[in-house]
Write a protein that holds these residues in place. Structure first.
Motif, short mmCIF file in Angstrom:
data_model
loop_
_atom_site.label_atom_id
_atom_site.label_comp_id
_atom_site.label_asym_id
_atom_site.label_seq_id
_atom_site.Cartn_x
_atom_site.Cartn_y
_atom_site.Cartn_z
N ASP A 19 0.82 -1.22 0.00
CA ASP A 19 0.00 0.00 0.00
C ASP A 19 0.85 1.27 0.00
N PHE A 20 2.01 1.22 0.66
CA PHE A 20 2.90 2.38 0.67
C PHE A 20 3.55 2.60 -0.69
N GLU A 21 3.44 1.62 -1.55
CA GLU A 21 4.00 1.68 -2.90
C GLU A 21 5.51 1.95 -2.88
N VAL A 22 6.19 1.29 -1.96
CA VAL A 22 7.65 1.37 -1.92
C VAL A 22 8.17 0.50 -3.05
N VAL A 23 9.08 1.06 -3.84
CA VAL A 23 9.63 0.32 -4.96
C VAL A 23 11.10 0.05 -4.73
N SER A 24 11.62 -0.89 -5.47
CA SER A 24 13.04 -1.24 -5.41
C SER A 24 13.88 -0.03 -5.84
N PRO A 25 15.01 0.17 -5.19
CA PRO A 25 15.84 1.32 -5.56
C PRO A 25 16.31 1.32 -7.02
N SER A 26 16.56 0.15 -7.58
CA SER A 26 17.08 0.12 -8.95
C SER A 26 16.07 -0.37 -9.98
N MET A 27 14.91 -0.82 -9.52
CA MET A 27 13.88 -1.32 -10.45
C MET A 27 12.54 -0.71 -10.03
N GLU A 28 12.17 0.36 -10.65
CA GLU A 28 10.97 1.08 -10.24
C GLU A 28 9.68 0.29 -10.52
N TRP A 29 9.77 -0.76 -11.31
CA TRP A 29 8.60 -1.57 -11.61
C TRP A 29 8.34 -2.62 -10.54
N LEU A 30 9.29 -2.84 -9.63
CA LEU A 30 9.16 -3.89 -8.61
C LEU A 30 8.79 -3.28 -7.26
N LYS A 31 7.58 -3.59 -6.80
CA LYS A 31 7.16 -3.12 -5.48
C LYS A 31 7.78 -4.02 -4.41
N MET A 32 8.35 -3.40 -3.41
CA MET A 32 9.02 -4.16 -2.35
C MET A 32 8.04 -5.02 -1.56
N GLY A 33 6.79 -4.62 -1.52
CA GLY A 33 5.78 -5.42 -0.83
C GLY A 33 5.64 -6.80 -1.45
N HIS A 34 5.83 -6.88 -2.77
CA HIS A 34 5.76 -8.19 -3.43
C HIS A 34 6.95 -9.06 -3.03
N VAL A 35 8.10 -8.44 -2.84
CA VAL A 35 9.27 -9.19 -2.37
C VAL A 35 9.03 -9.65 -0.93
N PHE A 36 8.51 -8.76 -0.09
CA PHE A 36 8.23 -9.11 1.30
C PHE A 36 7.14 -10.16 1.43
N MET A 37 6.29 -10.30 0.42
CA MET A 37 5.19 -11.28 0.45
C MET A 37 5.73 -12.72 0.41
N ILE A 38 7.01 -12.88 0.07
CA ILE A 38 7.62 -14.21 0.08
C ILE A 38 7.51 -14.84 1.46
N VAL A 39 7.71 -14.04 2.50
CA VAL A 39 7.73 -14.58 3.87
C VAL A 39 6.38 -15.16 4.28
N PRO A 40 5.26 -14.43 4.19
CA PRO A 40 4.00 -15.05 4.60
C PRO A 40 3.55 -16.20 3.70
N VAL A 41 3.84 -16.10 2.40
CA VAL A 41 3.44 -17.17 1.49
C VAL A 41 4.21 -18.45 1.81
N ALA A 42 5.51 -18.33 1.97
CA ALA A 42 6.33 -19.50 2.29
C ALA A 42 5.98 -20.05 3.66
N SER A 43 5.70 -19.18 4.61
CA SER A 43 5.32 -19.64 5.95
C SER A 43 3.98 -20.37 5.92
N PHE A 44 3.04 -19.87 5.12
CA PHE A 44 1.74 -20.54 4.99
C PHE A 44 1.90 -21.91 4.36
N LEU A 45 2.71 -21.99 3.31
CA LEU A 45 2.95 -23.28 2.68
C LEU A 45 3.67 -24.23 3.64
N SER A 46 4.55 -23.69 4.47
CA SER A 46 5.24 -24.50 5.48
C SER A 46 4.25 -25.05 6.49
#
Length: 167
Positions: A120-147
């Motif tokens: 929601d904060f729309e924080v983007v990667s410093p070198s890739m403006e098309w990549l929202k950091m929230g999508h990167v951070f979403m790895i943790v809950p998704v992997a934890s749920f699958l675990s």
């Protein structure tokens, strides 16, 4: 219930193996590209190293999901193996799995809203403006749920083993 969970986990395992293979392949490609562009063309890429790091995070967390299914995470096997009574040993194993399950549930509970907030904060990667950091951070809950789902199968199998020992 165990058969259903095992079937679903078999499908998830195949999917995760393909995903991890793709992530690792991408990681290698981007690192080789970075080396080529930096040392051969003398024009380093600003984004490849960062993207390779994010892909590594995916490999790390999704690889951990597969380790839960195989019960290959670090544990106190020396302590557990020293217990002579197989029933008590199995009870301790089940309690350890339940504590891991609780920990993962807490991780999902707190990390998912945090990742959504970062999106929601729309924080983007410093070198890739098309990549929202929230999508990167979403790895943790998704992997934890699958675990959690993989660990559910392990717990159900451990309970079935406990019933066999009891008889």
């Amino acid at each position: 219930m165990l058969k259903t969970v095992t079937y679903i986990n078999d499908m998830l395992t195949r999917l995760l193996e393909v995903l991890i293979t793709l992530l690792m392949t991408g990681m290698v490609v981007f690192i080789v590209m970075q080396v080529y562009f930096r040392y051969v063309l003398a024009q380093p890429l600003s984004w490849s190293e960062e993207l390779a790091g994010y892909l590594f995070s995916g490999v790390f967390f999704f690889g951990a999901v597969l380790l839960y299914r195989e019960s290959r995470h670090i544990n106190m096997s020396l302590f557990v193996d020293s217990i002579k009574n197989p029933f008590v040993r199995q009870i301790i194993v089940i309690v350890a799995h339940l504590l891991s399950f609780l920990f993962l549930a807490i991780v999902v509970w707190y990390s998912y809203p945090m990742a959504l907030q970062i999106i929601d904060f729309e924080v983007v990667s410093p070198s890739m403006e098309w990549l929202k950091m929230g999508h990167v951070f979403m790895i943790v809950p998704v992997a934890s749920f699958l675990s959690l789902f993989m660990l559910l199968e392990v717990i159900l199998k451990s309970i079935a083993q406990l019933k066999e020992i009891r008889q």
